[in-house]
Each structure stands twice: as structure tokens, then as C-alpha cells.
Scaffold this active site. Sequence first.
Site, PDB file in Angstrom:
ATOM      1  N   GLU A  47       0.829  -1.209   0.000  1.00 15.59           N
ATOM      2  CA  GLU A  47       0.000   0.000   0.000  1.00 15.59           C
ATOM      3  C   GLU A  47       0.857   1.251   0.000  1.00 15.59           C
ATOM      4  O   GLU A  47       1.830   1.340   0.759  1.00 15.59           O
ATOM      5  CB  GLU A  47      -0.904  -0.004   1.248  1.00 15.59           C
ATOM      6  CG  GLU A  47      -2.303   0.419   0.963  1.00 15.59           C
ATOM      7  CD  GLU A  47      -3.019  -0.530   0.005  1.00 15.59           C
ATOM      8  OE1 GLU A  47      -3.204  -0.143  -1.164  1.00 15.59           O
ATOM      9  OE2 GLU A  47      -3.391  -1.626   0.419  1.00 15.59           O
ATOM     10  N   HIS A  48       0.513   2.209  -0.837  1.00  9.62           N
ATOM     11  CA  HIS A  48       1.237   3.475  -0.985  1.00  9.62           C
ATOM     12  C   HIS A  48       2.681   3.239  -1.434  1.00  9.62           C
ATOM     13  O   HIS A  48       3.578   4.023  -1.132  1.00  9.62           O
ATOM     14  CB  HIS A  48       1.201   4.285   0.321  1.00  9.62           C
ATOM     15  CG  HIS A  48      -0.162   4.825   0.639  1.00  9.62           C
ATOM     16  ND1 HIS A  48      -0.673   5.965   0.058  1.00  9.62           N
ATOM     17  CD2 HIS A  48      -1.136   4.353   1.470  1.00  9.62           C
ATOM     18  CE1 HIS A  48      -1.895   6.184   0.528  1.00  9.62           C
ATOM     19  NE2 HIS A  48      -2.208   5.217   1.372  1.00  9.62           N
ATOM     20  N   ASP A  90       3.051   2.256  -4.872  1.00  8.38           N
ATOM     21  CA  ASP A  90       3.034   2.396  -6.335  1.00  8.38           C
ATOM     22  C   ASP A  90       3.678   3.699  -6.801  1.00  8.38           C
ATOM     23  O   ASP A  90       4.531   3.693  -7.687  1.00  8.38           O
ATOM     24  CB  ASP A  90       1.616   2.233  -6.905  1.00  8.38           C
ATOM     25  CG  ASP A  90       0.586   3.187  -6.311  1.00  8.38           C
ATOM     26  OD1 ASP A  90       0.876   3.826  -5.277  1.00  8.38           O
ATOM     27  OD2 ASP A  90      -0.512   3.282  -6.890  1.00  8.38           O
ATOM     28  N   SER A 126     -26.008   5.601 -16.232  1.00 14.17           N
ATOM     29  CA  SER A 126     -25.639   4.642 -15.185  1.00 14.17           C
ATOM     30  C   SER A 126     -26.851   4.282 -14.344  1.00 14.17           C
ATOM     31  O   SER A 126     -27.555   5.166 -13.849  1.00 14.17           O
ATOM     32  CB  SER A 126     -24.552   5.225 -14.276  1.00 14.17           C
ATOM     33  OG  SER A 126     -24.358   4.380 -13.152  1.00 14.17           O
ATOM     34  N   GLY A 169     -17.404   4.380  -2.885  1.00 11.88           N
ATOM     35  CA  GLY A 169     -16.581   4.987  -1.842  1.00 11.88           C
ATOM     36  C   GLY A 169     -15.882   3.989  -0.946  1.00 11.88           C
ATOM     37  O   GLY A 169     -15.338   4.343   0.092  1.00 11.88           O
ATOM     38  N   LEU A 172     -12.452   0.200  -3.615  1.00 12.49           N
ATOM     39  CA  LEU A 172     -12.204  -1.002  -4.442  1.00 12.49           C
ATOM     40  C   LEU A 172     -12.077  -0.616  -5.913  1.00 12.49           C
ATOM     41  O   LEU A 172     -12.159  -1.450  -6.793  1.00 12.49           O
ATOM     42  CB  LEU A 172     -13.328  -2.026  -4.247  1.00 12.49           C
ATOM     43  CG  LEU A 172     -13.529  -2.501  -2.803  1.00 12.49           C
ATOM     44  CD1 LEU A 172     -14.669  -3.494  -2.713  1.00 12.49           C
ATOM     45  CD2 LEU A 172     -12.248  -3.098  -2.235  1.00 12.49           C
ATOM     46  N   SER A 187     -13.824   1.682  -8.126  1.00  8.09           N
ATOM     47  CA  SER A 187     -14.923   1.754  -9.092  1.00  8.09           C
ATOM     48  C   SER A 187     -14.575   2.692 -10.251  1.00  8.09           C
ATOM     49  O   SER A 187     -15.020   2.477 -11.375  1.00  8.09           O
ATOM     50  CB  SER A 187     -16.208   2.212  -8.405  1.00  8.09           C
ATOM     51  OG  SER A 187     -15.999   3.425  -7.708  1.00  8.09           O
ATOM     52  N   SER A 188     -13.745   3.717  -9.999  1.00  7.95           N
ATOM     53  CA  SER A 188     -13.391   4.649 -11.076  1.00  7.95           C
ATOM     54  C   SER A 188     -12.538   3.959 -12.136  1.00  7.95           C
ATOM     55  O   SER A 188     -12.800   4.076 -13.338  1.00  7.95           O
ATOM     56  CB  SER A 188     -12.662   5.885 -10.524  1.00  7.95           C
ATOM     57  OG  SER A 188     -11.502   5.515  -9.823  1.00  7.95           O
ATOM     58  N   ASP A 221      -4.301   0.473  -9.954  1.00  5.13           N
ATOM     59  CA  ASP A 221      -5.722   0.149 -10.093  1.00  5.13           C
ATOM     60  C   ASP A 221      -6.056  -0.296 -11.511  1.00  5.13           C
ATOM     61  O   ASP A 221      -6.677  -1.338 -11.732  1.00  5.13           O
ATOM     62  CB  ASP A 221      -6.581   1.363  -9.719  1.00  5.13           C
ATOM     63  CG  ASP A 221      -6.450   1.744  -8.264  1.00  5.13           C
ATOM     64  OD1 ASP A 221      -5.859   0.961  -7.498  1.00  5.13           O
ATOM     65  OD2 ASP A 221      -6.924   2.827  -7.886  1.00  5.13           O
TER      66      ASP A 221
END
Length: 392
Positions: free
Chosen positions: A32-33, A35, A66, A122, A125, A127-128, A172
Site C-alpha cells: 500500500e502506498h 506504487d 448509469s 466509496g 475497491l 470503481s473509477s 488500479d
Amino acid sequence: MKSLNAHFRKVYGEGGEIRSFFSPGRVNLIGEHTDYNGGHVFPCSLSIGTYAVARKREDSFVRFYSMNFEDQGVITVDLKEIIYDEKDDWANYPKGVVSIMKESGYEVSGFDVLYFGNIPNGAGLSSSASIELATAVLLNELNDLHLEMVEMVKMSQRAENEFVGVNCGIMDQFAIGMGKEDAAVLLDCNTLEYTYSPVVLENASLVISNTNKRRGLADSKYNERRSECERALSQLQEHLQIESLGDLTVETFEANKQHITNPIDQKRAKHAVYENVRTIEAAKRLKAGEFDAFGQLMHESHVSLRDDYEVTGLELDALVEAAWAEEGVIGSRMTGAGFGGCTISIVENQFLDSFKTNVAKTYKEKTGLTPEFYVVEIGAGAREVNQLSEAL
């Protein structure tokens, strides 16, 4: 998919060939953190994600809809002028992919698209990135562009960086585009070299636990942490020939950490270095089927994120500590940017029910919030789907 196709016709009308696509969410098992610090990450793509059904148009208009944001209706843009518009909200992510693809010299026609996502909003995971890759794949297929997945991954990241203005790393999009069923991917974020590690849990499952605390601080703190690491790297580079914190071994860092004059920056750099080393070790342990050792590294990762990187907070700590206390938990840690969002745990199947009951009770007592649990499978990456069975 039948239901989505029917909904598509209801929104856009009959006629034409409708094609279906699926793009997963992702979870990072460890790393984590790291990349944006030139280190390694170890994510996998999930069985939940974003569905898209699309139909090519003969003009230059693109219409987005959507089912997750039905109150916003159909958002229409012209390919001749695609600009970021705050009122378009979620649609700026797929708009960005269309814009970057056109900017890269690819001819794309207009299309109508309907999205439906079953990734909790939010939750961290991704979603963007999921909707970005769904859009990249549908553009590739509808326009016969013959793009390699890695190219679509890079364009999707550029869409988020340059069009939306979120300074994310590539993890991601890479995990979602290059995901593989029953495998995690060890990715060197500096070189984009990667290897797959089979994840065969046999009598255990991956459980994502959602704190149900929206990650209000995540964006501002994310940028703050990046700046702190950049300052630390700059001071180390006066004494060492390195391009990123990911280039450092633990031994080299410990021998040179005094060059980082700000104690806060030193703590941030320590996490980046140690977490990178942990991640490489964790991939080896998982490959060898050494789940207890992998679980211990997950534990150490969370402690480092809590104490050195300071991105956990009351809710994530409460959820992870409740998990650590439960029988049958092999490992548990926060995942994602932090300050809310989710944890990832590996739980023996026979204890899944008691895990959910007891963790929910303990967590609610500490925070007043009710968590949600998702027992997930590791699925394949973004793709076109032709049958219902492929998408579910």
C-alpha cells in the site's frame, strides 16, 4: 446481462447490435502506498465490478447512462468537443477515456452505453478505474482498434490523471485490465514488469470488510503523503544514486535515513521501503502456500500504515483489530488509500459466519457504525462477455 440489455433498450430504444462488457473491481492484498514510490504492489481483480452494454452510433454523439446514478439521467457529449464538466459527475471518468483515446490518434465513433456497477461506492475497491477499463475495452471492440491491454491500462490512467485530475498511480488500472482468475499480480510500478502468483486458498476465503465510513480525507492526505515521500527521496538522492524509494533495501535505508531531516518525512519513507520489501516477500510466501507467513506480513503492513504512514484512523484500526482477535483469521489489514474504505482478510471457511457476527459486534461497539462484508472470488480482467455465465 438480459436484464441490462432490456434496461438499455428502455433508455435508448430498439435496434442495432448491443454488445456486453465486464470490468472488475480490485483489491490490493499487500503493498500500500508503494506504487507512486516506485515499488511493488500485489493486487488481484475481483468477481464484482462494472457491467457495460453499448451500441455503436453513426454520428459523433456519445450518450452515457448509469443505473447507479439514475437521477442524473442520460449525459450526452459530442466527440468533437469533450471537456471535463463538474456537473457530469461520474461520467467524467468514461469521458476521459474517450478523450485520451482520441488524443492518442485513434478514430472512434459515437455510441450509447449503459453502466451498472456492484462495487460499493466509496469503499476504495476502485470503481473509477473499473468504469475506465470497461470504457476502454468497449471502445477497442466497437471500433476494431486492436489495442493491447497494457495500452488501454495506460490510457485509462492518463484519463484519471490528466482529464479528471486525480494523481493516481497505475496499480488500479493495471490490476483491473491485466487481472487473471485465481491469481494475484506482483507488479513493479517503476518498470511495469509483472508476474502472476496463483492464489489457491482451498479452505479459506478473501473477505472484504467495509467500514462504511466515507473516505473524506483520502484525497488531501494522499497528496500530502506523496509530497512527504518526494521530499525524503530528494534528500536521499543527494547521497545515493536512486530513482525512487522502491530502489532501496531495508539495510541501505537504515544506513542513510539520517539524511532525511524531517522526522515525519523519515517515517513516511520508512513505510515505503519496508512495505516494498514486505510485498516481494509476501508474493513468494503465497506462491509457496505459506499462508501463515503471508498473514503475518499483512499484519506488519497494517501496523506500518497505522504508525509510520498514519493513514488508517479509528474505523480501519477497529475493524482490523477485531479481525485479528477472531479464530480462523490468517491475516487482515487495511487496503486502499486509507481514512475509511475497506479491509481485506483471509478467513478459514469454517469460521466465516462467526467472523462476520463477532467483528460486526465489536466494530459497532467501538465506532457506532455497522460494517458490510463481501466474500469475494478472484476473477479475470476487463473483457467483452457474450454469455451470462462469463460475467457472473
